[in-house]
Design an enzyme around this catalytic site. Sequence first.
Site, short mmCIF file in Angstrom:
data_model
loop_
_atom_site.label_atom_id
_atom_site.label_comp_id
_atom_site.label_asym_id
_atom_site.label_seq_id
_atom_site.Cartn_x
_atom_site.Cartn_y
_atom_site.Cartn_z
N CYS A 189 0.79 -1.29 -0.01
CA CYS A 189 -0.07 -0.07 -0.05
C CYS A 189 0.84 1.24 -0.08
O CYS A 189 0.28 2.44 -0.18
CB CYS A 189 -0.84 -0.09 1.20
SG CYS A 189 -2.13 -1.31 1.11
N ASN A 191 -10.24 -0.25 -0.33
CA ASN A 191 -8.65 -0.03 -0.16
C ASN A 191 -8.15 -0.81 -1.65
O ASN A 191 -7.96 -1.80 -1.78
CB ASN A 191 -8.26 -0.96 0.96
CG ASN A 191 -6.49 -0.73 1.20
OD1 ASN A 191 -5.83 -0.37 0.28
ND2 ASN A 191 -6.17 -1.06 2.21
N HIS A 204 -3.57 7.12 2.62
CA HIS A 204 -3.89 5.94 2.06
C HIS A 204 -5.12 5.58 2.56
O HIS A 204 -5.87 5.49 3.82
CB HIS A 204 -2.87 4.83 2.49
CG HIS A 204 -3.33 3.32 2.32
ND1 HIS A 204 -3.71 2.88 0.86
CD2 HIS A 204 -3.25 2.11 2.88
CE1 HIS A 204 -3.95 1.79 0.97
NE2 HIS A 204 -3.81 1.26 2.19
O1 UT7 Z 1 -3.74 -1.29 3.61
C1 UT7 Z 1 -2.79 -2.00 4.42
C2 UT7 Z 1 -3.23 -1.38 5.45
N1 UT7 Z 1 -4.39 -2.19 6.01
C3 UT7 Z 1 -5.06 -1.61 7.07
O2 UT7 Z 1 -4.70 -0.75 7.53
C4 UT7 Z 1 -6.47 -2.37 7.63
C5 UT7 Z 1 -6.25 -2.29 8.93
N2 UT7 Z 1 -7.13 -3.10 9.87
C6 UT7 Z 1 -8.61 -2.57 9.51
O3 UT7 Z 1 -8.98 -1.80 8.88
C7 UT7 Z 1 -9.52 -3.46 10.69
O4 UT7 Z 1 -8.66 -4.16 11.58
C8 UT7 Z 1 -10.74 -4.47 9.88
C9 UT7 Z 1 -11.49 -3.54 9.20
C10 UT7 Z 1 -9.88 -5.42 8.96
C11 UT7 Z 1 -11.33 -5.16 11.10
O5 UT7 Z 1 -12.05 -4.27 11.81
P1 UT7 Z 1 -11.68 -4.54 13.39
O6 UT7 Z 1 -12.50 -3.46 13.91
O7 UT7 Z 1 -10.36 -4.47 13.82
O8 UT7 Z 1 -12.42 -5.82 13.46
P2 UT7 Z 1 -11.88 -7.11 14.46
O9 UT7 Z 1 -10.83 -7.87 13.49
O10 UT7 Z 1 -11.13 -6.83 15.61
O11 UT7 Z 1 -13.17 -8.13 14.48
C12 UT7 Z 1 -14.00 -7.72 15.41
C13 UT7 Z 1 -15.20 -8.58 15.00
C14 UT7 Z 1 -14.83 -10.12 15.23
O12 UT7 Z 1 -15.72 -10.85 15.69
P3 UT7 Z 1 -15.61 -11.43 17.19
O13 UT7 Z 1 -14.20 -12.13 17.04
O14 UT7 Z 1 -15.69 -10.26 18.09
O15 UT7 Z 1 -16.70 -12.26 17.39
C15 UT7 Z 1 -14.69 -10.45 13.70
O16 UT7 Z 1 -14.84 -11.85 13.31
O17 UT7 Z 1 -15.45 -8.48 13.71
C16 UT7 Z 1 -15.72 -9.83 13.10
N3 UT7 Z 1 -15.58 -9.44 11.64
C17 UT7 Z 1 -16.70 -9.22 10.84
N4 UT7 Z 1 -18.02 -9.22 11.13
C18 UT7 Z 1 -18.89 -8.94 10.30
C19 UT7 Z 1 -14.35 -9.28 10.98
N5 UT7 Z 1 -14.57 -8.59 9.64
C20 UT7 Z 1 -16.03 -8.78 9.65
C21 UT7 Z 1 -16.98 -8.66 8.68
N6 UT7 Z 1 -18.16 -8.56 8.77
N7 UT7 Z 1 -16.51 -8.28 7.24
#
Ligand code: UT7
Length: 320
Positions: free
Chosen positions: A109, A263, A233
């Site tokens: 990225c 993204n 980004h």
């Molecule tokens: O471009 C290069 C750099 N990339 C980035 O900067 C991406 C950085 N990361 C992010 O943007 C975020 O971490 C994500 C958008 C990928 C995920 O969001 P989050 O708020 O960090 O969610 P999480 O991974 O902590 O997950 C929270 C909950 C989990 O469920 P439990 O374990 O709490 O039951 C996940 O399984 O949300 C769940 N989850 C989803 N639920 C519905 C993860 N993805 C999804 C989804 N839909 N698409």
Amino acid sequence: MSVILGVGASLPPRLVTNDDLATRLDTSDEWIRSRTGIRARRWVEPGTTTSDLAVDAGARALRSAGRSTVDAVVVATTTPDRSCPAIAPAVAARLGLVGVPAHDVAAVCTGFLYGLANAVGLIASGAARTVLLIAAETFSTILDPDDRGTAVIFGDGAGAVVVGEGGPGIGPCVLGSDGTGADLIQVPAGGRHFRMSGKEVFRAAVERMSEVALDALARAGLGPADVDRLAPHQANQRICDAVARNLGVAGSKVLTDLDAVGNTAAASIPVLLADAAAHGALKAGDRVLAVAFGGGLTWGAVTLTWPDVVADFGVLGQDR
Ligand code: UT7
């Protein structure tokens, strides 16, 4: 000194909404919008390659610059059509640029900003007077369709700039990397699919982007108050908001197109700039601070004085 002479971007025609993804993944429009800011993304149809998008964006940037040739071509991509050779020579050839130096840059990225440093360096070294820098990605081709943590985030697209001699234009490029975090964003060896440790990446992105943005401002002799437009980004709206807050840049100055394109990795910043310039959110003379973070881990930032150019922003196969 180097300056941007033209800017273009190309998106694939196929729109994929959050509701489309929710029909086959355990997710929802509400979750995706509130956790990321994304409403839709563009994905290529099978058979369309990163090179196809790169050629279209490159042609648009050349047209925006009012020229048909350059002295060198740099392509930033993590999703090349094939792993060997680089796609830049083939992209250059399809643009009628046989004979010029052409190479790829892989910084995920942060690819556009690494590529920009390459372009500026080619000019400073005397190797080229004009460089076409294209950042192009088709992340849809490496996503795991069953991984809701990544499948909802990434989109395809390409953005390009023509860089030439002159100024004031492109400030000092500040870049960094930390390979101890290489496993956080990767396609594992022997694997086909992209993997990301979202939470760790989120934290590192906010921290590194805030730091390197301040560094790039300081290196340019500027402070946050001098920023007219922040071009972060487009990883996640919450990351962009946190970085703007850390820098003390008002939300009204933060460019965004994440809701419509997701993204797009290396292509994210040039697509954002082309979109903003084409639609009036970015004007000649605006001082832009561009900042990125990605796999590697890599990060970078640069200040730009936005040039007086007409951006060529469009859809592949539709209006060029
Ligand atoms: O471009 C290069 C750099 N990339 C980035 O900067 C991406 C950085 N990361 C992010 O943007 C975020 O971490 C994500 C958008 C990928 C995920 O969001 P989050 O708020 O960090 O969610 P999480 O991974 O902590 O997950 C929270 C909950 C989990 O469920 P439990 O374990 O709490 O039951 C996940 O399984 O949300 C769940 N989850 C989803 N639920 C519905 C993860 N993805 C999804 C989804 N839909 N698409």
